[in-house]
Motif scaffolding. Structure first.
Motif: not given
Length: 222
Positions: A28-33, A171-180
């Motif tokens: 855990v870095s503390g970022g969104k991912d 691995y199969c999740i797009h960054e825009e989906d995480i942001i959304r």
């Protein structure tokens, strides 16, 4: 959340990432991912067909201005033990060695510190928050700047630390989906205090010092 959790479960099953009795540390870095991954793996425990334990781990690089108390509060809410490993990686790289391109050395030092903590905690797997976009960007970067085809595998057995396995459940999740997803839930994350990261901010025309940012913009245009 159900959609992202379903994709993490599918990825974990396709690549046999999670086994009965695993003790999985989430870096855990503390970022969104990384925090999104922690949140989703904690929720998945209730539905996954085998039992596994979670442990959140943060490598504190000794940079001023970093406050991990929000991470500790989230871990308490998710019922996940949290460990912070304090290091002097930041001062070593910036103040003593004065590295012009510190990212590679920083990554190696953080990886070494992380594995030491995992062995102390008895973890046999480490889950990192790399997503689909990271995989594509890394592949393109290796082609352009390394003259080779090298990507991030979804699962990797460590050769330096026997018995440790690295997994990438997003691995199969797009960054825009995480942001959304994080915007929909109003989640706030920690901003990195790394001076080099701040200096690598990309302008509107794509200029900047970060090769990853350049590749990210290139892929977006394509």
């Amino acid at each position: 959340m159900q959609n992202l959790m379903g994709r993490i479960r599918r990825c974990a099953e396709d690549y046999n990432m999670i086994c009965e009795g695993d003790k999985i540390a989430v870096g855990v870095s503390g970022g969104k991912d990384s925090l999104s991954l922690l949140y989703l793996l904690a929720a998945l425990r209730r539905y996954y067909p085998v039992h596994y334990d979670l442990q959140a781990v943060t490598i504190d690089m000794g940079l001023p201005g970093m406050d991990f108390s929000p991470v500790a509060e989230l871990c308490a809410k998710l019922d996940v033990p949290y460990q912070i490993k304090k290091t002097e990686i930041g001062p070593i790289i910036f103040d003593y060695r004065h590295e012009k391109n510190p990212c590679s050395m920083c990554a190696k030092m953080r990886r070494g510190a992380l594995n030491d903590v995992l062995l102390e905690l008895g973890c046999n797997k480490i889950a990192l928050g790399h997503h689909f976009n990271d995989v594509i960007e890394t592949t393109v970067m290796s082609m352009f700047y390394g003259s080779q085809m090298q990507a991030m595998p979804p699962k990797l057995h460590s050769t330096s630390f026997p018995g440790m396995t690295l997994i990438r459940p997003m691995y199969c999740i797009h960054e825009e989906d995480i942001i959304r997803w994080k915007n929909a839930h109003g989640l706030e994350f920690i901003q990195c205090a790394c001076r080099f990261t701040e200096n690598c901010a990309t302008s509107e025309d794509g200029s900047g010092n970060s090769k990853r940012q350049e590749v990210k913009l290139l892929l977006k245009r394509l």
